[in-house]
Design an enzyme around this catalytic site. Sequence first.
Site, PDB file in Angstrom:
ATOM      1  N   GLU A  23      -4.021   7.164  -4.481  1.00  0.00           N
ATOM      2  CA  GLU A  23      -4.207   6.841  -5.713  1.00  0.00           C
ATOM      3  C   GLU A  23      -5.522   7.378  -6.348  1.00  0.00           C
ATOM      4  O   GLU A  23      -6.561   7.552  -5.548  1.00  0.00           O
ATOM      5  CB  GLU A  23      -4.387   5.101  -5.429  1.00  0.00           C
ATOM      6  CG  GLU A  23      -3.055   4.677  -5.236  1.00  0.00           C
ATOM      7  CD  GLU A  23      -3.146   3.120  -4.936  1.00  0.00           C
ATOM      8  OE1 GLU A  23      -4.246   2.741  -5.308  1.00  0.00           O
ATOM      9  OE2 GLU A  23      -2.073   2.478  -4.943  1.00  0.00           O
TER      10      GLU A  23
ATOM     11  N   ARG B 102       1.025  -1.022   0.050  1.00  0.00           N
ATOM     12  CA  ARG B 102      -0.009   0.059  -0.065  1.00  0.00           C
ATOM     13  C   ARG B 102       0.800   1.236   0.063  1.00  0.00           C
ATOM     14  O   ARG B 102       1.868   1.043   0.542  1.00  0.00           O
ATOM     15  CB  ARG B 102      -0.945   0.114   1.251  1.00  0.00           C
ATOM     16  CG  ARG B 102      -2.280  -1.053   1.116  1.00  0.00           C
ATOM     17  CD  ARG B 102      -3.012  -0.478  -0.001  1.00  0.00           C
ATOM     18  NE  ARG B 102      -4.539  -1.224   0.090  1.00  0.00           N
ATOM     19  CZ  ARG B 102      -4.505  -2.388  -0.609  1.00  0.00           C
ATOM     20  NH1 ARG B 102      -3.627  -2.842  -1.714  1.00  0.00           N
ATOM     21  NH2 ARG B 102      -5.581  -3.233  -0.815  1.00  0.00           N
TER      22      ARG B 102
ATOM     23  N   HIS C 171      -1.253   0.452  -9.780  1.00  0.00           N
ATOM     24  CA  HIS C 171      -1.976  -0.711  -8.901  1.00  0.00           C
ATOM     25  C   HIS C 171      -2.670  -1.825  -9.612  1.00  0.00           C
ATOM     26  O   HIS C 171      -3.719  -2.124  -9.586  1.00  0.00           O
ATOM     27  CB  HIS C 171      -3.125   0.000  -7.968  1.00  0.00           C
ATOM     28  CG  HIS C 171      -3.352  -0.688  -6.813  1.00  0.00           C
ATOM     29  ND1 HIS C 171      -3.612  -0.105  -5.511  1.00  0.00           N
ATOM     30  CD2 HIS C 171      -3.205  -2.087  -6.350  1.00  0.00           C
ATOM     31  CE1 HIS C 171      -3.791  -1.033  -4.466  1.00  0.00           C
ATOM     32  NE2 HIS C 171      -3.519  -2.162  -5.192  1.00  0.00           N
TER      33      HIS C 171
HETATM   34  C1  GLV Z   1      -4.874  -5.128  -3.962  1.00  0.00           C
HETATM   35  O1  GLV Z   1      -4.356  -4.266  -3.680  1.00  0.00           O
HETATM   36  C2  GLV Z   1      -5.700  -5.894  -2.920  1.00  0.00           C
HETATM   37  O2  GLV Z   1      -5.598  -5.736  -1.779  1.00  0.00           O
HETATM   38  O3  GLV Z   1      -6.364  -6.872  -3.361  1.00  0.00           O
END
Ligand code: GLV
Length: 331
Positions: A273, A244, A292
């Site tokens: 983000e 993250r 991401h």
């Molecule tokens: C993606 O970042 C997730 O947490 O699945």
Amino acid sequence: MSLSHSAGFPHVVITRRVPQHILDYMASAADLQLWEEDHPIPYQTLLDRVPGCAGVYCLLTDRIDAALLDAAGPGLKVISQMAVGVDNIDVKACTARGIPVGNTPGVLTETTADLALALMLATARRIVEAAEFLKAGQWQTWRPMELTGQDVYGCTVGIIGLGRIGTAVARRLRGFDCKLLYTNPSPNPEAEKLGVTDVDLETLLKSSDIVTLHCPLTPETRGLIGAGELALMKPTAILINTARGAVVDQKALFEALQARRIGAAGLDVTDPEPMSKDDPLLTLPNVVVLPHIGSASVATRTRMAQLAADNLVAGLQGEHLPHCVNPEVYD
Ligand code: GLV
């Protein structure tokens, strides 16, 4: 989309379109109210939609907090998130109200580990920079030391968070003959078998050629990698983040990279983000940032959507969720 059934059918709010066969599967168990837009549902709209609902099927872009749970009311039986990380959800508030929260671990492990490796290779071997160099017409001849990077093969990699994904990354790196270190809040009993050595954070940061983050975002890990931690890293070290964004102090990271106090960074996650296209990090040649996409293979995203649907339907039917982050609600 709103599919109507007979009175008494549970109402479910879905915050983004997922593959149709998975929507159909959920529609066999509930009336679905689907946010049709291709961007996150505004918080206020979600708040307006949840009163009286029995379930919410959400994404990591949605804030699920105590006020939302209260707006939903006492009939809310399940929150199901199509992601493994649940830092956007106030899990404590859910637990206090007896609401199980589902997530999607396991199915995305290998895909996310692949991406972490891709970022290691991209940054160490300057892949993006080299491709841009060629596209810009700068490739004149083969030069002995042009675009030389670092070997991933044989280097020391520090894994922060040896959970499912960290372990999958370690397995891959054994094939690269890497020396592997890790740090976890509690030791991983599988570590020795995997050939990964337990060290403290400071030793890991000082010793690693690549530091890769695989911890959840929690109050303890927010800002875990700041100016002090970056200063401990080798001047050639590479930081990889597929966890993250907020685990890293991004401003401190920019300063460390710009001053060449560390070598490079590969980020699949940012804070916030989406990252602005004007973010200073994007001006640096030694940075690769992705939007991401850690779990973004067709097969894996489909499995995540299905697992989240399985969690939702189980919750609506009063059964234990196949993957529940707060199983204490069942005590
Ligand atoms: C993606 O970042 C997730 O947490 O699945």
